[in-house]
Design a protein around this motif. Structure first.
Motif, short mmCIF file in Angstrom:
data_model
loop_
_atom_site.label_atom_id
_atom_site.label_comp_id
_atom_site.label_asym_id
_atom_site.label_seq_id
_atom_site.Cartn_x
_atom_site.Cartn_y
_atom_site.Cartn_z
N UNK A 20 12.24 10.50 -57.29
CA UNK A 20 12.82 9.37 -56.56
C UNK A 20 14.33 9.28 -56.81
N UNK A 21 14.72 9.33 -58.08
CA UNK A 21 16.14 9.15 -58.39
C UNK A 21 16.98 10.34 -57.92
N UNK A 22 16.43 11.54 -58.05
CA UNK A 22 17.19 12.71 -57.58
C UNK A 22 17.43 12.61 -56.07
N UNK A 23 16.37 12.24 -55.34
CA UNK A 23 16.49 12.18 -53.88
C UNK A 23 17.39 11.02 -53.46
N UNK A 24 17.41 9.97 -54.27
CA UNK A 24 18.31 8.84 -53.96
C UNK A 24 19.77 9.23 -54.16
N UNK A 25 20.01 10.02 -55.19
CA UNK A 25 21.40 10.29 -55.59
C UNK A 25 22.00 11.53 -54.94
N UNK A 26 21.13 12.51 -54.59
CA UNK A 26 21.67 13.82 -54.19
C UNK A 26 21.09 14.33 -52.88
N UNK A 27 21.95 15.11 -52.18
CA UNK A 27 21.46 15.96 -51.09
C UNK A 27 20.79 17.16 -51.75
N UNK A 28 19.97 17.88 -51.02
CA UNK A 28 19.44 19.11 -51.61
C UNK A 28 17.94 19.18 -51.48
N UNK A 29 17.42 20.36 -51.81
CA UNK A 29 15.97 20.60 -51.67
C UNK A 29 15.29 20.30 -53.00
N UNK A 30 14.58 19.19 -53.01
CA UNK A 30 13.95 18.72 -54.25
C UNK A 30 12.43 18.73 -54.04
N UNK A 31 11.72 19.44 -54.92
CA UNK A 31 10.26 19.57 -54.76
C UNK A 31 9.54 19.06 -56.00
N UNK A 32 8.36 18.50 -55.78
CA UNK A 32 7.46 18.17 -56.89
C UNK A 32 6.23 19.06 -56.73
N UNK A 431 25.87 18.81 -66.63
CA UNK A 431 26.24 19.82 -65.63
C UNK A 431 25.05 20.51 -64.97
N UNK A 432 23.82 20.08 -65.29
CA UNK A 432 22.65 20.77 -64.73
C UNK A 432 22.44 20.48 -63.25
N UNK A 433 23.13 19.45 -62.73
CA UNK A 433 22.93 19.12 -61.32
C UNK A 433 24.18 19.41 -60.50
N UNK A 434 25.09 20.21 -61.08
CA UNK A 434 26.35 20.50 -60.39
C UNK A 434 26.13 21.22 -59.07
N UNK A 435 25.01 21.91 -58.93
CA UNK A 435 24.76 22.62 -57.68
C UNK A 435 24.28 21.68 -56.57
N UNK A 436 24.12 20.40 -56.88
CA UNK A 436 23.71 19.44 -55.86
C UNK A 436 24.91 18.62 -55.41
N UNK A 437 24.87 18.20 -54.14
CA UNK A 437 25.97 17.38 -53.63
C UNK A 437 25.54 15.92 -53.70
N UNK A 438 26.39 15.09 -54.32
CA UNK A 438 26.03 13.66 -54.41
C UNK A 438 25.99 13.06 -53.02
N UNK A 439 25.03 12.19 -52.77
CA UNK A 439 24.95 11.53 -51.46
C UNK A 439 26.09 10.53 -51.35
N UNK A 440 26.77 10.56 -50.22
CA UNK A 440 27.85 9.59 -50.04
C UNK A 440 27.23 8.24 -49.70
#
Ligand SMILES: Cc1cc2nc3c(=O)[nH]c(=O)nc-3n(C[C@H](O)[C@H](O)[C@H](O)COP(=O)(O)OP(=O)(O)OC[C@H]3O[C@@H](n4cnc5c(N)ncnc54)[C@H](O)[C@@H]3O)c2cc1C
Length: 462
Positions: A20-32, A431-440
């Motif tokens: 939930x928090x990753x998808x709220x904060x970042x663009x990108x392909x997030x899988x569970x 720095x583990x999420x540096x490859x993700x773009x923060x959602x504006x």
């Protein structure tokens, strides 16, 4: 196929909240990746269902869990109101069974206040006060935690999954992780071949879930291991946390005949006999649907999903006993206190008379025939360190392109949405999420990420 940016293993309340928090904060392909066909199929459903207030958590020794429980109480309360989920503020009496436990009650009051509870949420009671409120309860005194609440964590987790999906996360159900290997800058996750192709109808969403279709190698840039009772095994496969091992304890409950629900309208917990093993003493619990139960005990079993008997197969038992590191368990197994406790807990599993007898210490009019049927059992995975001690707090271990959360035990369901936000923040800082773009433009949500993470890190109340 493009690799996933972040893969979470485990769709319990923790993995789902992190998604939930990753998808709220970042663009990108997030899988569970979740091996079952729905979220919260194991411990996140099979628990006591209490939103625990943190009066019994040492604000220094268990700071993170205490903070997360305190912050998440307001989060879950607002969430239940907004989503129309049941929220039954039943309250808890934690009772002193021995004179010497009284001092601990006062300590609990101080801890509760230090953890941010309000004065009017906690009250010390004498034994006659307790009898005035609950005439069937016998004790030397109690602390009354007035805002302890009964909920259904499965429903909470399912609803957070809906929100995570709306924000862009993908839940790949029926996907059991069999192995994880480093492949250059990526991790290659191999999924277990399903026994058969199945179509499962999700009754809540009225859609069909195909299990065993379209399997391909799952590659990911980063992996977060939230696999509950399997998390140590997955960490070990990546060479992480080799100094730890785990033991599984099944907590069993007995349902009380509705004719005897009057015995107490509140949860009844006891000051633990063994503070280092607080999960050992059975409680009287009021479930969110009004059922009353006695439990849980803590019966050693061979695996995280052994809901009946003591082991699923002789092979599973022997591999559990012989798994490395062996030394941790050997040290524990030669501890006479642990062996005596395990025998006592085993007896309470075999005999409901033993379970009833333990509860009669605080509810003397309880009779064994009031325990009418077994409730839903849950299994706790407790991590043991090299000295043979149970580790109290959650353990977080960085690994190759990965982060592993294990020993995430009670009150883990209470604190999950706050702990998850804090985890995402720390992963970002490292720095583990540096490859993700923060959602504006962040999707609207009920919870405020910055406020939550700041509250967890705020200095202690004086
Ligand atoms: C008896 C008992 C009572 C409790 N009561 C309370 C309570 O009242 N209040 C409270 O706050 N906490 C309570 N807890 C603790 C709380 O339930 C847990 O801390 C919490 O549910 C842990 O959530 P999780 O997501 O880490 O684990 P889980 O819910 O176990 O989720 C892990 C998920 O990973 C999946 N998985 C495992 N292996 C794989 C794999 N190889 N591939 C893909 N998926 C995999 C599993 O299917 C599972 O869905 C209780 C615990 C127990 C045992």
């Amino acid at each position: 196929m493009e690799p996933w940016d972040v893969t979470i293993v485990g769709g319990g309340v923790l993995g789902t909240s992190i998604a939930y928090w990753l998808a709220q904060q970042y663009e990108g392909r997030i899988a569970v990746l979740e091996k079952e066909v729905d979220v919260a199929a194991h411990t996140s459903r099979r628990n006591t269902g209490v939103v625990h207030r943190p009066f019994y958590l040492d604000p220094v020794g268990r700071k993170v869990f205490a903070r997360c429980a305190q912050v998440a109480y307001g989060m879950w309360k607002a969430y239940a109101a907004a989503r129309g989920l049941p929220w039954l503020e039943i309250s808890t009496f934690e009772v002193a069974l021995r004179e010497e436990d009284q001092a601990r009650l006062e300590k609990y009051r101080q801890w509760g206040l230090a953890n941010g509870m309000r004065e009017d949420e906690l009250e010390l009671l004498t034994s006659s006060d307790v009898r005035r409120y609950e005439p069937n309860v016998r004790c030397h005194g109690a602390i009354w935690s007035k805002t302890d609440t009964a909920v259904d964590y499965r429903e909470f987790t399912q609803s957070v999954r809906d929100d995570a999906e709306a924000a862009g996360a993908k839940f790949l159900l029926g996907s059991e992780v069999a192995s994880v290997d480093v492949a250059g800058d990526l991790l290659e996750v191999r999924l277990a071949a399903p026994e058969e192709e199945r179509v499962y109808i999700d009754p809540r969403r009225k859609i069909s879930v195909h299990v065993g279709r379209g399997r391909e190698a799952h590659r990911t840039r980063f992996l977060i291991n939230c696999a509950g009772g399997n998390s140590i095994d997955i960490a070990h496969r990546l060479g992480v946390g080799r100094e730890y091992t785990d033991l599984h304890f099944r907590g069993e409950y007995w349902e009380i005949d509705p004719a005897h629900h009057y015995l107490s309208s509140r949860n009844l917990y006891t000051v633990p006999r063994h503070p280092e093993l607080p999960f050992l003493d059975p409680h009287w619990i009021v479930r969110v649907d009004g059922r009353r139960e006695i439990g849980p005990n803590a019966v050693p079993v061979s695996g995280p999903y052994t809901y009946r008997g003591f082991f699923d197969s002789p092979k599973e038992l022997s591999s559990k006993l012989l798994e490395v590191p062996l030394r941790n368990k050997l040290r524990l197994l030669v501890n006479p206190d642990f062996v005596a406790l395990a025998a006592e807990e085993g007896a309470s599993s075999v005999s409901k008379r033993v379970m009833a007898k333990r509860a009669q210490e605080f509810l003397p009019s309880l009779r064994v025939q009031y325990l009418v049927r077994p409730g839903t059992a849950g299994v706790r995975a407790s991590v043991v360190d090299r000295s043979g001690n149970f580790v109290k707090e959650a353990i977080e271990l960085p690994g190759p392109h990965s982060y592993h959360i294990t020993n995430y035990n009670s009150p883990g369901a209470t604190g999950a949405p706050a702990f998850a936000a804090w985890t995402v923040q720390r992963l970002a800082r490292a720095g583990h999420l540096d490859h993700l773009k923060a959602k504006v433009a962040k999707p609207g949500g009920l919870w405020d990420f910055e406020h939550i993470t700041e509250s967890i890190e705020a200095p202690a109340a004086s």
